[in-house]
Design an enzyme around this catalytic site. Structure first.
Site, PDB file in Angstrom:
ATOM      1  NE  ARG A  50      40.118  72.419  44.018  1.00 34.29           N
ATOM      2  CZ  ARG A  50      41.077  73.008  44.833  1.00 34.29           C
ATOM      3  NH1 ARG A  50      40.571  74.193  45.430  1.00 34.29           N
ATOM      4  NH2 ARG A  50      42.014  72.516  45.158  1.00 34.29           N
ATOM      5  N   GLY A  51      39.413  70.034  46.999  1.00 33.68           N
ATOM      6  CA  GLY A  51      40.616  70.320  47.964  1.00 33.68           C
ATOM      7  C   GLY A  51      39.976  69.391  49.110  1.00 33.68           C
ATOM      8  CB  ALA A  52      42.086  66.850  50.969  1.00 32.71           C
ATOM      9  CG  ASP A 241      44.587  65.367  47.522  1.00 28.21           C
ATOM     10  OD1 ASP A 241      45.108  65.973  46.963  1.00 28.21           O
ATOM     11  OD2 ASP A 241      42.861  65.549  47.604  1.00 28.21           O
ATOM     12  CG  ASN A 251      48.968  67.406  46.268  1.00 28.83           C
ATOM     13  OD1 ASN A 251      47.941  67.686  46.879  1.00 28.83           O
ATOM     14  ND2 ASN A 251      49.594  68.534  45.720  1.00 28.83           N
TER      15      ASN A 251
HETATM   16  O1  MRU Z   1      41.118  67.605  42.077  1.00 29.76           O
HETATM   17  P1  MRU Z   1      41.248  68.593  43.545  1.00 29.76           P
HETATM   18  O2  MRU Z   1      41.279  70.170  43.050  1.00 29.76           O
HETATM   19  O3  MRU Z   1      40.170  68.512  44.563  1.00 29.76           O
HETATM   20  O4  MRU Z   1      42.564  68.614  44.154  1.00 29.76           O
HETATM   21  C1  MRU Z   1      43.020  69.359  45.147  1.00 29.76           C
HETATM   22  C2  MRU Z   1      44.604  68.993  45.625  1.00 29.76           C
HETATM   23  O5  MRU Z   1      45.392  68.135  45.017  1.00 29.76           O
HETATM   24  C3  MRU Z   1      45.182  69.520  46.873  1.00 29.76           C
HETATM   25  O6  MRU Z   1      46.386  69.949  46.573  1.00 29.76           O
HETATM   26  C4  MRU Z   1      45.106  69.126  48.064  1.00 29.76           C
HETATM   27  O7  MRU Z   1      43.292  68.594  48.168  1.00 29.76           O
HETATM   28  C5  MRU Z   1      45.405  69.552  49.106  1.00 29.76           C
HETATM   29  S1  MRU Z   1      44.346  70.687  49.535  1.00 29.76           S
HETATM   30  C6  MRU Z   1      44.600  71.661  51.064  1.00 29.76           C
END
Ligand code: MRU
Length: 349
Positions: A50-52, A241, A251
């Protein structure tokens, strides 16, 4: 000077694609070997990765997995059709982070532009994913360097969700400036919102900061206002995101509230992300598709019901922070200040 080690979120070990299962953190460190696109799709959808930026890199390797098993003598046209099919399938795993579709399109285009047989296409797809991974890693360090300058002189910062190393294939986005500052001897104290409902802040941000030796205090999301009021933090820094053309930022759910609190307390609200997260094709935040997730994420905790059976639930995974609440956007190409429309166009040029 000390060096911070990045979390190994997504890797290719020369034969297989492996990933850290983030749903098991912080208790267990389980490494998954991903064999095909269906497994990669599942891993992205269920937030094992997870994380963009991290899901972009994971999907890029997934694209290669989607053609890996094709016999080398498969007609090239057939292989190309399959590549495009797998690309569309993986892109549908999660809708909000633009990095997913961006990374898939970049790698598919690189593979398709490579002339030759199906074997050449397969090799090109793998090389594209490896190159993306390495570019994304370098990008996080540059974000860290640009952001560290903004944090100079501060003692504490607040962050929401996990936009750290675990969300990327490098030092992170929001946490990268904190890591770079620490490497240079400026150790900040991080207040990490636990980030309901899936606790990425408590489970992942707190874990990786602890591993890196950066002091961290976990708070529930409802404590952010008090932490700001008591002067414990001098800034807020979060990831993103998708950044729309006007500077509106999608986000993790709860970010918008934190931005409002920062404004009310006169604190800068920084958003850090690679330029690949900027989507000039999306005019503003109202046009960003927000992922809606299962009710069970809100009603249950560790398998135990926290709400009555059958109750109505609203569970958007992300929200949009309007551009006017964002003090600056930190990218690998520099820091962008308002007005964002021109700055974002320039940085993408
Ligand atoms: O649902 P997730 O855990 O994938 O959400 C992640 C986020 O909202 C992060 O803040 C975003 O992806 C930035 S990651 C560098």
């Amino acid at each position: 000077m000390r060096t911070i080690d990045a979390v190994d979120t997504v890797s290719f070990d020369g034969t297989e694609v492996t990933m850290l299962d983030q749903t098991r953190l912080p208790g267990e460190r389980v490494r998954l070997t991903i064999q095909d696109t269906a497994q990669m799709h599942e891993a992205i959808r269920t937030l094992r990765v997870r994380g963009a930026p991290a899901i972009g890199v994971a999907a890029a390797f997934g694209l290669w997995l989607g053609v890996r098993a094709l016999p080398d003598d498969t007609p090239r046209a057939e292989a190309e059709t399959q590549l495009r099919r797998e690309q569309a399938y993986l892109a549908g795993a999660r809708p909000t982070a633009v990095n997913l579709t961006w990374a898939l399109e970049r790698c598919a285009a690189e593979a398709l532009q490579t002339p030759g047989s199906t074997a050449d296409l397969k090799r090109a797809a793998l090389e594209a994913a490896i190159r993306l991974r390495s570019d994304e890693e370098a990008t996080t360090r540059r974000i860290g360097e640009h952001g560290a300058a903004l944090l100079a002189g501060l003692q504490g910062v607040l962050t929401h969700c996990n936009a750290g190393s675990a969300a990327t294939v490098g030092l992170g986005t929001a946490l990268a400036p904190i890591y770079v500052a620490a490497e240079r001897g400026h150790v900040l104290h991080v207040f990490a919102d636990e980030t309901r409902p899936l606790l990425q802040g408590a489970r992942i941000t707190a874990w990786e900061l602890q591993e890196a030796g950066v002091p961290v205090t976990v708070i529930t999301d409802s404590m952010a206002a008090v932490v700001m009021r008591q002067g414990k933090v001098g800034a807020v820094i979060v990831g993103c995101d998708r950044v729309a053309a006007n500077g509106d930022v999608a986000n993790k759910i709860g970010t918008y509230g934190v931005a409002l609190l920062a404004r009310a307390h006169g604190l800068p609200f920084y958003v850090a992300g690679p330029t690949s997260t900027i989507d000039l094709a999306t005019p503003d935040g109202d046009h960003i598709e927000i992922e809606q997730r299962a009710a069970q994420e809100v009603t249950h905790h560790g398998g135990v019901a926290m709400a009555p059976a059958g109750v109505d639930v609203f569970n958007p995974a992300f929200d949009v922070t309007p551009a006017e609440l964002v003090t600056a956007l930190i990218t690998e190409r520099g820091v962008i200040y308002p007005p964002y429309t021109q700055g974002l166009r320039d940085v993408k040029a």
